[in-house]
Design a protein around this motif. Structure first.
Motif, PDB file in Angstrom:
ATOM      1  N   VAL A 284       0.860  -1.180   0.000  1.00 53.55           N
ATOM      2  CA  VAL A 284       0.000   0.000   0.000  1.00 53.55           C
ATOM      3  C   VAL A 284       0.903   1.238   0.000  1.00 53.55           C
ATOM      4  O   VAL A 284       1.908   1.281   0.708  1.00 53.55           O
ATOM      5  N   ARG A 285       0.586   2.190  -0.851  1.00 53.64           N
ATOM      6  CA  ARG A 285       1.395   3.407  -0.931  1.00 53.64           C
ATOM      7  C   ARG A 285       0.480   4.627  -1.030  1.00 53.64           C
ATOM      8  O   ARG A 285      -0.622   4.536  -1.572  1.00 53.64           O
ATOM      9  N   VAL A 286       0.969   5.745  -0.553  1.00 51.46           N
ATOM     10  CA  VAL A 286       0.243   7.004  -0.698  1.00 51.46           C
ATOM     11  C   VAL A 286       0.095   7.300  -2.189  1.00 51.46           C
ATOM     12  O   VAL A 286       1.032   7.107  -2.954  1.00 51.46           O
ATOM     13  N   GLY A 287      -1.087   7.686  -2.581  1.00 54.41           N
ATOM     14  CA  GLY A 287      -1.313   8.074  -3.970  1.00 54.41           C
ATOM     15  C   GLY A 287      -1.862   6.963  -4.853  1.00 54.41           C
ATOM     16  O   GLY A 287      -2.229   7.218  -6.004  1.00 54.41           O
ATOM     17  N   LEU A 288      -1.921   5.717  -4.330  1.00 52.84           N
ATOM     18  CA  LEU A 288      -2.466   4.622  -5.148  1.00 52.84           C
ATOM     19  C   LEU A 288      -3.914   4.912  -5.513  1.00 52.84           C
ATOM     20  O   LEU A 288      -4.719   5.234  -4.636  1.00 52.84           O
ATOM     21  N   PRO A 289      -4.257   4.787  -6.794  1.00 52.71           N
ATOM     22  CA  PRO A 289      -5.661   4.946  -7.154  1.00 52.71           C
ATOM     23  C   PRO A 289      -6.456   3.709  -6.729  1.00 52.71           C
ATOM     24  O   PRO A 289      -5.992   2.573  -6.919  1.00 52.71           O
ATOM     25  N   VAL A 290      -7.604   3.946  -6.161  1.00 53.81           N
ATOM     26  CA  VAL A 290      -8.437   2.831  -5.676  1.00 53.81           C
ATOM     27  C   VAL A 290      -9.872   3.043  -6.144  1.00 53.81           C
ATOM     28  O   VAL A 290     -10.269   4.153  -6.540  1.00 53.81           O
ATOM     29  N   ARG A 291     -10.611   1.941  -6.061  1.00 46.28           N
ATOM     30  CA  ARG A 291     -12.000   1.984  -6.519  1.00 46.28           C
ATOM     31  C   ARG A 291     -12.859   1.308  -5.454  1.00 46.28           C
ATOM     32  O   ARG A 291     -12.516   0.238  -4.944  1.00 46.28           O
ATOM     33  N   LEU A 292     -13.963   1.942  -5.156  1.00 46.36           N
ATOM     34  CA  LEU A 292     -14.879   1.429  -4.123  1.00 46.36           C
ATOM     35  C   LEU A 292     -15.473   0.090  -4.518  1.00 46.36           C
ATOM     36  O   LEU A 292     -15.863  -0.118  -5.669  1.00 46.36           O
ATOM     37  N   GLU A 293     -15.530  -0.820  -3.569  1.00 39.06           N
ATOM     38  CA  GLU A 293     -16.395  -1.989  -3.736  1.00 39.06           C
ATOM     39  C   GLU A 293     -16.981  -2.334  -2.381  1.00 39.06           C
ATOM     40  O   GLU A 293     -16.539  -1.837  -1.344  1.00 39.06           O
ATOM     41  N   PHE A 294     -18.006  -3.178  -2.406  1.00 40.19           N
ATOM     42  CA  PHE A 294     -18.647  -3.556  -1.151  1.00 40.19           C
ATOM     43  C   PHE A 294     -18.351  -5.017  -0.879  1.00 40.19           C
ATOM     44  O   PHE A 294     -18.447  -5.849  -1.773  1.00 40.19           O
ATOM     45  N   ARG A 295     -17.947  -5.251   0.320  1.00 36.55           N
ATOM     46  CA  ARG A 295     -17.568  -6.609   0.667  1.00 36.55           C
ATOM     47  C   ARG A 295     -18.478  -7.099   1.790  1.00 36.55           C
ATOM     48  O   ARG A 295     -18.759  -6.369   2.730  1.00 36.55           O
ATOM     49  N   ARG A 296     -18.899  -8.358   1.613  1.00 32.13           N
ATOM     50  CA  ARG A 296     -19.765  -8.952   2.613  1.00 32.13           C
ATOM     51  C   ARG A 296     -18.932  -9.879   3.497  1.00 32.13           C
ATOM     52  O   ARG A 296     -18.102 -10.645   3.011  1.00 32.13           O
TER      53      ARG A 296
END
Lengths: 321, 144
Positions: A284-296
């Motif tokens: 994990v690094r500062v600035g990494l682009p991420v995308r929301l998902e929902f986890r059950r």
């Protein structure tokens, strides 16, 4: 009044009075080595159990009748059938609950034990802390030659193990504390929407949810659904204490190991604390682009949990090597 | 003869109704649980395999009933001496003995009849009452 008819229970009752073992023979004659092993295990230094006039500890009575790893000899079809019926019904576990023994004369090395047993009773269906099942009571007569040397009444519970909520102890993820100020957020999450609060007075977005606006103090708000895009704004890696619930579901770490806590800046400008998934904690690094998902999280079937998490966008992992 | 409900035991002390036996503390080690299970020829996995025990809904391995029975017998004969003869041992199990716990056995003479006493035995561990039992024991008077 419920009048549930327990068909299995009725069938099981039919085994009462039937023989559980007929003319069983002890696998070994009463002998000094087994007596010594028993006394060592029990920490029993009673001199009566050693030496030329040794007797066996009376409480060993059942041990002389045990099948050991190679199984029981002399067990009847009825007893096996009863157990098969219980196994088929899911009552696969056994725990002994009662043992009543009477000793009519001491057993001595060389005595060859035989035994007969009867299924004395089968209880109604019972629910215990361990699970639901049936108590089965057998009574055994133990003989040496024609002499009755002891009787042994034994009760077991044969049961279907109760579902244990946490699959592994400590692996249940803590549940959020939902109150009237944040209930709307969690309702959104359940519908797989990440809702950001917006002040209807000044239009400022805010997260986490609060009763009023930090900018203008306005108490009124509505919500905006987050687009789901974001970047890692900051993160920390937790090494200690180990917390299985937070590592198990993220990546290959089966054991409780370190895990990364990410502070994600959403495209809308607010930040949210969450998990970064799709990369190991140390990538994990500062600035990494991420995308929301929902986890059950199905770590508790009575209380399933859905959480917003953030997946690193393909090909964008940092810190290669 | 047991005037006043007292009988003599080999050491010359009386078995008296109401007499409390000194408590016996037993450390429930994994070794004790496994050694007891094997010495009693009980190979049920819940008494030696923690992983399988967990699959069956138990947090760990636990002591088998034969070991508890043996420990109760030992508690009585330790107290009444090598001449003591166990006549009956009846036990009921409650809270399991898991590794790391300590069981404390206590006993009280409930009845005497000549040289025979009925002793109520309790075994308490960190999570509750592991065993409640009744033991009938005869302590023949020394001859001569």
């Amino acid at each position: 009044m419920s009048t549930v008819i327990d068909e299995l229970g009725a069938k099981l009752k039919g085994y009462e009075g039937r023989a559980a073992a007929v003319a069983g023979t002890g696998k070994d004659p009463v002998n000094e080595p087994m007596i010594r092993h028993w006394c060592e295990a029990m920490g029993d230094t009673n001199p009566a159990y050693a030496g030329p006039d040794a007797v066996a500890p009376p409480t060993m009575l059942q041990a002389w009748t045990m099948g050991g790893l190679s199984g029981h000899a002399g067990r009847t079809g009825a007893y096996d059938e009863l157990f098969d019926l219980l196994d088929e019904a899911g009552c696969t576990s056994v725990v002994a609950t009662d043992c009543e023994q009477e000793y009519l004369r001491p057993l001595r090395p060389g005595d060859e034990v035989t035994f007969d047993a009867v299924i004395e009773s089968v209880s109604d269906r019972k629910t215990t802390k361990l699970g639901t099942g049936y108590f089965v009571t057998t009574r055994m007569d133990v003989r040496v030659g024609q002499d009755l040397v002891g009787t042994h009444r034994f009760r077991i519970l044969k049961y279907a193990p109760a579902h244990r909520k946490p699959k592994a102890s400590g692996a249940r993820r803590p549940r959020p504390v939902v109150n009237r100020d944040n209930a709307g957020f969690w309702e959104g999450v359940e519908r797989h929407q990440l809702l950001i609060q917006r002040c209807t007075n000044c239009g400022t977005l805010r997260h986490p949810w609060l009763p009023g606006c930090n900018t203008c103090g306005g108490p009124d708000w509505d919500t905006v659904e987050a687009s789901g895009d974001g970047t890692v704004y900051s993160y920390v890696v937790m090494h200690h204490p180990p917390f299985p619930a937070f590592t198990q579901s993220d990546h290959a770490a089966d054991a409780a190991g370190p895990y990364a806590v990410g502070l994600i800046e959403l495209a809308e400008g607010v930040r949210i604390v969450s998990n970064v998934v799709g990369v190991p904690y140390d990538k994990v690094r500062v600035g990494l682009p991420v995308r929301l998902e929902f986890r059950r999280y199905d770590d508790d079937e009575d209380d399933p949990l859905v959480l917003p998490v953030f997946r690193v966008q393909e090909g964008r992992e940092g810190g290669v090597g | 003869m047991s005037a006043g409900g007292a009988a003599m035991r080999s050491g010359g002390t009386a078995m008296r109704v109401g007499e409390e036996l000194p408590p016996l503390e037993i450390e429930i080690t994994r070794t004790l649980i496994v050694a007891g299970a094997i010495a009693s020829r009980d190979y049920q996995d819940v008494h030696h395999d923690a992983e399988l025990a967990r699959l069956k809904g138990s947090p760990d391995i636990f002591m088998n009933i034969l070991t508890t029975n043996g420990l109760v017998g030992r508690y009585i004969t330790d107290h009444f001496g090598p001449r003591a003869v166990l006549r009956k041992v009846a036990i009921r199990l409650g809270a399991p003995n898991y590794p790391g716990d300590t069981m404390v056995l206590t006993g009280r003479v409930e009845e005497t009849d000549g040289d025979t006493a009925t002793v109520r035995v309790l075994g308490t561990n960190g999570i509750g009452r592991h065993v409640t039992g009744t033991v009938t024991v005869t302590v023949p008077r020394e001859v001569g």
